[in-house]
Write an enzyme that holds these catalytic residues in place. Structure first.
Site, short mmCIF file in Angstrom:
data_model
loop_
_atom_site.label_atom_id
_atom_site.label_comp_id
_atom_site.label_asym_id
_atom_site.label_seq_id
_atom_site.Cartn_x
_atom_site.Cartn_y
_atom_site.Cartn_z
N GLN A 1 0.83 -1.19 0.00
CA GLN A 1 0.00 0.00 0.00
C GLN A 1 0.88 1.26 0.00
O GLN A 1 1.78 1.37 -0.82
CB GLN A 1 -0.94 -0.04 1.21
CG GLN A 1 -2.06 -1.07 1.08
CD GLN A 1 -3.16 -0.59 0.15
OE1 GLN A 1 -3.36 0.61 -0.05
NE2 GLN A 1 -3.91 -1.53 -0.42
N THR B 1 3.56 4.02 1.77
CA THR B 1 4.60 4.18 2.77
C THR B 1 5.27 5.53 2.58
O THR B 1 4.99 6.25 1.63
CB THR B 1 5.62 3.03 2.75
OG1 THR B 1 6.40 3.07 3.95
CG2 THR B 1 6.54 3.13 1.54
N LEU C 1 8.72 -3.60 3.58
CA LEU C 1 9.16 -4.31 2.39
C LEU C 1 8.16 -4.15 1.27
O LEU C 1 6.95 -4.09 1.50
CB LEU C 1 9.34 -5.81 2.66
CG LEU C 1 10.64 -6.26 3.31
CD1 LEU C 1 10.55 -6.09 4.81
CD2 LEU C 1 10.94 -7.70 2.96
N CYS D 1 1.31 1.38 5.27
CA CYS D 1 1.11 0.06 4.67
C CYS D 1 -0.36 -0.36 4.69
O CYS D 1 -0.69 -1.55 4.62
CB CYS D 1 1.97 -0.99 5.36
SG CYS D 1 3.73 -0.56 5.40
#
Length: 224
Positions: free
Chosen positions: A79, A81, A144, A174
């Site tokens: 999503q 960040t 990540l 996220c």
């Protein structure tokens, strides 16, 4: 006769200063498009100026109040960040077929590298099955996001070292409302970016089973 082969080589490039997000994204795509079966894998370490990035499935509803910080759509998973000064970004450009890795296994190896790094400083960290990344006492310290194309990876991980965490409050990090964030400087006194870089190179080399070789030289933008 069996010929013994040593660990694969991982070229490490430390890019100086603050690297604008879009040229680096273009350079990663270009590297991936140009590489052949014998191209050496690379690790790019850098810091970005303040920027929010939306993954392929990113929903703008998770951008609460971006203000003057630019928002850029990326082709990684995940999503939204935040990247900014004081966050160490490690872009991992691997031939996954050659390494015999699937995406889930690569994510686990990247997470483990961060967990092992933190363990050397006496910090207990863990992964979560429902949300990729690394967490300390429930607070996220590393995120990540990967893209796999033609059997090769790019993008990678972002480790919060000593940064302004305020912009994370302008998003649902996220995609998780209220997700707490932390960073190394809140957990270890006097932490320096250079020592974190060196430790991450060692840890990633060990986790990936590769020999990390620092080199000088710029990355090349574009796909030609």
């Amino acid at each position: 006769m069996t010929i013994a082969h040593g660990p694969a080589r991982l070229v490490v490039r430390r890019l100086p200063g603050l690297q604008a997000y879009e040229p680096i994204l273009d350079a990663m795509r270009g590297f991936t498009d140009r590489r052949g079966p014998d191209t050496t894998d690379e690790l790019w370490l850098l810091e970005h100026p303040p920027v929010f990035t939306l993954g392929q499935a990113g929903r703008e509803e998770h951008l609460l109040d971006p203000g003057p910080i630019p928002v850029i759509k990326a082709d990684r998973g995940g999503q939204v960040t935040y990247h900014g000064p004081g966050q160490l970004v490690a872009y991992v450009l691997l031939d996954m077929r050659r390494a015999g890795l699937g995406i889930r296994r690569l994510v686990e190896k990247l997470e483990q590298a961060v967990i092992d790094l933190l363990d050397t400083r006496g910090i207990a960290a863990e992964r979560r099955t429902d949300a990729p990344g690394v967490y300390v006492a429930g607070a996220k310290i590393a995120s990540l996001g990967l893209r796999i194309r033609n059997g090769c990876s790019y993008h990678g991980l972002a480790l919060n070292v000593a940064m302004d965490l305020e912009p994370f409050g302008r998003i649902n990090p996220c995609g998780y409302p209220g997700l707490p964030l932390t960073q190394l400087s809140d957990l270890v006194d006097g932490i320096e970016m250079a020592e974190v870089e060196a430790a991450l190179i060692r840890s990633l080399g060990t986790s990936l089973g590769m020999t990390a070789t620092p080199v000088t030289g710029k990355v090349h933008a574009g796909r030609s």
